[in-house]
Scaffold this motif. Structure first.
Motif, PDB file in Angstrom:
ATOM      1  N   ALA A   1       1.145  -1.319   0.535  1.00 36.47           N
ATOM      2  CA  ALA A   1      -0.033  -0.005   0.192  1.00 36.47           C
ATOM      3  C   ALA A   1       0.606   1.532  -0.093  1.00 36.47           C
ATOM      4  O   ALA A   1       0.474   2.197  -1.037  1.00 36.47           O
ATOM      5  CB  ALA A   1      -1.020   0.176   1.003  1.00 36.47           C
TER       6      ALA A   1
ATOM      7  N   THR B   1      -0.469  -3.824   1.825  1.00 38.95           N
ATOM      8  CA  THR B   1      -2.062  -3.696   1.784  1.00 38.95           C
ATOM      9  C   THR B   1      -2.985  -5.085   2.731  1.00 38.95           C
ATOM     10  O   THR B   1      -3.970  -4.737   3.096  1.00 38.95           O
ATOM     11  CB  THR B   1      -2.858  -4.087   0.008  1.00 38.95           C
ATOM     12  OG1 THR B   1      -2.026  -6.016   0.078  1.00 38.95           O
ATOM     13  CG2 THR B   1      -2.428  -3.657  -0.721  1.00 38.95           C
ATOM     14  N   ALA B   2      -2.169  -6.139   3.618  1.00 45.24           N
ATOM     15  CA  ALA B   2      -2.915  -6.545   4.591  1.00 45.24           C
ATOM     16  C   ALA B   2      -2.735  -6.304   5.388  1.00 45.24           C
ATOM     17  O   ALA B   2      -3.923  -6.073   6.125  1.00 45.24           O
ATOM     18  CB  ALA B   2      -2.280  -7.930   4.166  1.00 45.24           C
TER      19      ALA B   2
ATOM     20  N   GLN C   1      -5.707  -3.087   4.875  1.00 46.87           N
ATOM     21  CA  GLN C   1      -7.319  -3.682   5.298  1.00 46.87           C
ATOM     22  C   GLN C   1      -7.234  -5.034   6.332  1.00 46.87           C
ATOM     23  O   GLN C   1      -8.493  -5.009   6.354  1.00 46.87           O
ATOM     24  CB  GLN C   1      -7.086  -5.825   3.804  1.00 46.87           C
ATOM     25  CG  GLN C   1      -8.850  -5.703   4.178  1.00 46.87           C
ATOM     26  CD  GLN C   1      -9.432  -4.826   3.512  1.00 46.87           C
ATOM     27  OE1 GLN C   1      -8.803  -4.272   1.934  1.00 46.87           O
ATOM     28  NE2 GLN C   1     -10.725  -4.700   3.690  1.00 46.87           N
TER      29      GLN C   1
ATOM     30  N   VAL D   1      -9.068  -1.565   7.753  1.00 47.65           N
ATOM     31  CA  VAL D   1     -10.075  -1.437   7.292  1.00 47.65           C
ATOM     32  C   VAL D   1     -11.266  -2.254   7.922  1.00 47.65           C
ATOM     33  O   VAL D   1     -12.389  -2.077   8.104  1.00 47.65           O
ATOM     34  CB  VAL D   1     -10.739  -1.288   6.141  1.00 47.65           C
ATOM     35  CG1 VAL D   1     -11.635  -1.164   5.513  1.00 47.65           C
ATOM     36  CG2 VAL D   1      -9.365  -0.178   6.053  1.00 47.65           C
ATOM     37  N   ASN D   2     -11.084  -4.164   7.949  1.00 45.44           N
ATOM     38  CA  ASN D   2     -11.767  -4.854   7.543  1.00 45.44           C
ATOM     39  C   ASN D   2     -12.461  -4.704  10.218  1.00 45.44           C
ATOM     40  O   ASN D   2     -13.373  -4.920   9.813  1.00 45.44           O
ATOM     41  CB  ASN D   2     -11.625  -6.032   7.844  1.00 45.44           C
ATOM     42  CG  ASN D   2     -11.243  -6.291   6.578  1.00 45.44           C
ATOM     43  OD1 ASN D   2     -12.466  -5.759   5.685  1.00 45.44           O
ATOM     44  ND2 ASN D   2     -10.200  -7.310   6.636  1.00 45.44           N
TER      45      ASN D   2
ATOM     46  N   ARG E   1     -14.805  -1.796  10.014  1.00 47.86           N
ATOM     47  CA  ARG E   1     -16.748  -2.072   8.799  1.00 47.86           C
ATOM     48  C   ARG E   1     -17.483  -3.577  10.073  1.00 47.86           C
ATOM     49  O   ARG E   1     -18.436  -3.510  10.605  1.00 47.86           O
ATOM     50  CB  ARG E   1     -16.261  -2.920   7.901  1.00 47.86           C
ATOM     51  CG  ARG E   1     -15.534  -2.876   6.878  1.00 47.86           C
ATOM     52  CD  ARG E   1     -16.800  -1.214   6.153  1.00 47.86           C
ATOM     53  NE  ARG E   1     -16.454  -0.295   5.320  1.00 47.86           N
ATOM     54  CZ  ARG E   1     -15.992   0.784   4.977  1.00 47.86           C
ATOM     55  NH1 ARG E   1     -16.899   1.942   6.007  1.00 47.86           N
ATOM     56  NH2 ARG E   1     -15.972   1.642   3.820  1.00 47.86           N
TER      57      ARG E   1
ATOM     58  N   GLU F   1     -10.324   2.815   2.993  1.00 42.58           N
ATOM     59  CA  GLU F   1      -9.026   2.590   2.508  1.00 42.58           C
ATOM     60  C   GLU F   1      -8.285   3.752   2.545  1.00 42.58           C
ATOM     61  O   GLU F   1      -7.178   3.548   3.009  1.00 42.58           O
ATOM     62  CB  GLU F   1      -9.106   1.546   1.789  1.00 42.58           C
ATOM     63  CG  GLU F   1      -9.678   0.326   1.322  1.00 42.58           C
ATOM     64  CD  GLU F   1      -9.046  -0.475   0.629  1.00 42.58           C
ATOM     65  OE1 GLU F   1      -9.306   0.510  -0.780  1.00 42.58           O
ATOM     66  OE2 GLU F   1      -9.302  -1.605   0.428  1.00 42.58           O
TER      67      GLU F   1
ATOM     68  N   TYR G   1      -4.264   4.405  -4.310  1.00 36.56           N
ATOM     69  CA  TYR G   1      -4.773   4.823  -2.635  1.00 36.56           C
ATOM     70  C   TYR G   1      -5.211   6.499  -3.075  1.00 36.56           C
ATOM     71  O   TYR G   1      -4.715   6.884  -2.271  1.00 36.56           O
ATOM     72  CB  TYR G   1      -4.247   4.288  -1.576  1.00 36.56           C
ATOM     73  CG  TYR G   1      -4.399   3.127  -1.466  1.00 36.56           C
ATOM     74  CD1 TYR G   1      -5.880   2.407  -0.963  1.00 36.56           C
ATOM     75  CD2 TYR G   1      -3.157   1.494  -1.846  1.00 36.56           C
ATOM     76  CE1 TYR G   1      -5.202   0.928  -0.972  1.00 36.56           C
ATOM     77  CE2 TYR G   1      -3.128   0.408  -1.502  1.00 36.56           C
ATOM     78  CZ  TYR G   1      -4.609   0.172  -1.320  1.00 36.56           C
ATOM     79  OH  TYR G   1      -4.507  -1.603  -0.971  1.00 36.56           O
TER      80      TYR G   1
END
Length: 208
Positions: free
Chosen positions: A32, A42-43, A46, A49-50, A53, A74, A177
């Motif tokens: 990222a 990116t993991a 994410q 972000v997860n 969410r 993101e 991004y």
């Protein structure tokens, strides 16, 4: 209260991106951003972000509205991850640190002001897109930022040092991004957290 002010950084912080780019010129999969030669994957992005969410989805009737109100989550999270690295570098250069006890005391004050953990977590989620597990890191960020302001005697002087730290870290961002803005020390059009009112515990949402 620290006044809002435009940051002016004449030297561009974007440089050639050998760690971000593959031979084809495309951004390397799984990266990222690169900050100080270290990848933000990116993991890892994410995962943050997860977490948000998941917390939004647990918000009952407010879930859909919360998710709809954060379409650029993101970018928001990557911006904070990068700026955290900038802040840590600037604080290290200045000899400024924050102890675990200070973070704990700040979190205790947040909880006392909010009334209970549920109200505090919901306020942080609504106002700052923070999942419950991200509150300690956010507290450290705020305390370290304010100490840096105090160390240099003013926000403006501290921002100059933050800009120098960002330059030294050679920040590179995957174009997916957005674009790193060296003038504002920020990713894309996100609000920079350096220009804010002095840290205080999160307020519970109105009517809660």
């Amino acid at each position: 209260m620290h006044r809002r002010t435009a940051l002016s950084v004449s030297a561009a912080l974007l440089v050639a991106a050998p760690l971000l780019s593959a031979c084809s010129g495309q951004a390397r999969p799984g990266t990222a951003a690169v900050v100080g030669g270290e990848r933000i994957t990116t993991a890892a992005l994410q995962a943050q972000v997860n977490d948000v969410r998941a917390a939004q989805n647990r918000s009952g009737a407010a879930a859909a509205q919360l998710i709809q109100s954060t379409p650029g989550l993101e970018r928001i999270k990557l911006n904070k991850m990068i700026q955290t690295e900038v802040l840590e570098r600037a604080a290290k250069d200045a000899g400024v640190s924050v102890s675990a006890k200070e973070v704990g005391d700040f979190r205790k004050a947040q909880l006392e002001q909010a009334g209970d953990a549920g109200r505090l977590e919901q306020a942080a989620l609504q106002q700052a897109s923070l999942a419950p597990g991200q509150l300690d890191a956010d507290a450290r960020f705020k305390l370290l930022r304010d100490k840096l302001f105090d160390h240099y005697g003013s926000q403006d002087k501290a921002v100059v040092q933050l800009a120098a730290a960002a330059k030294a870290l050679h920040i590179e961002v995957n174009p997916r991004y957005g674009v790193w803005d060296p003038q504002q020390i920020v990713l894309g059009d996100q609000d920079t957290p350096w220009i804010v009112q002095r840290t205080r515990p999160e307020q519970p949402p109105a009517g809660a």
